[in-house]
Design a protein around this motif. Sequence first.
Motif: not given
Length: 210
Positions: A3-5, A7, A10, A14, A17-18, A21, A33, A37
């Motif tokens: 999932d994007w949260y 990762q 960093w 990254d 992207y986070f 989103k 989120y 993360q």
Amino acid sequence: MADWYRQKSWSKADEEYFFAKLARARKDGRAQYLKIQALELTETGIPQLLDAAEKLIDKLFTEYPEDRFNRPDALVTLGNIYKQRGNIDKAVYYYKQALDFELVYPQVKTQAYSYFSELVVKTEKTEFYDFVEKIIIKRVNSSLFPIEKYKGYSILSIIYSHRKDFETAAYFEALAEQNASAETSGLRYHKYLGIVKDRDSWLDKLVRKK
């Protein structure tokens, strides 16, 4: 793909992207989120990722100060960050902050009490022993998991040994051993959930030291 949260790296990409989103996520989910993360980065143990995780938690506290649900877990994560950095006093401080929050909002529970209690006895911060005794007795007796009881009763044994109450210390040591040896959890559909697979050698050594 994670999932994007969630990762575990960093890089600049990254991070961008986070946050892209995050900006598109529902507002009532953004604090969660950030918390998740931060936890994922903390679990890597990599110093620069610990720094990034702390910044995410700072952002959570700054932008969502009224969020009560995610705050205690975020405080626990800060405790874990500082523990990994070797700053024990700061780690104890943040675990205690999470516990104090839970006292005000008891519907929110974390593992802060376990992390706090273990760190207190392992670093011999005896000024917290009375507090630790109270929170362990409150939590461990209602726990379903042998591993939680094993650790809790071990810590109580250490505390009572420190007080020279060796009879009570031996009583809790026996309970710790009983739970360490438990082969099932007693749960009907999750028989092996929460059993002790690897004993804590440090706790065991402290218990037997008395």
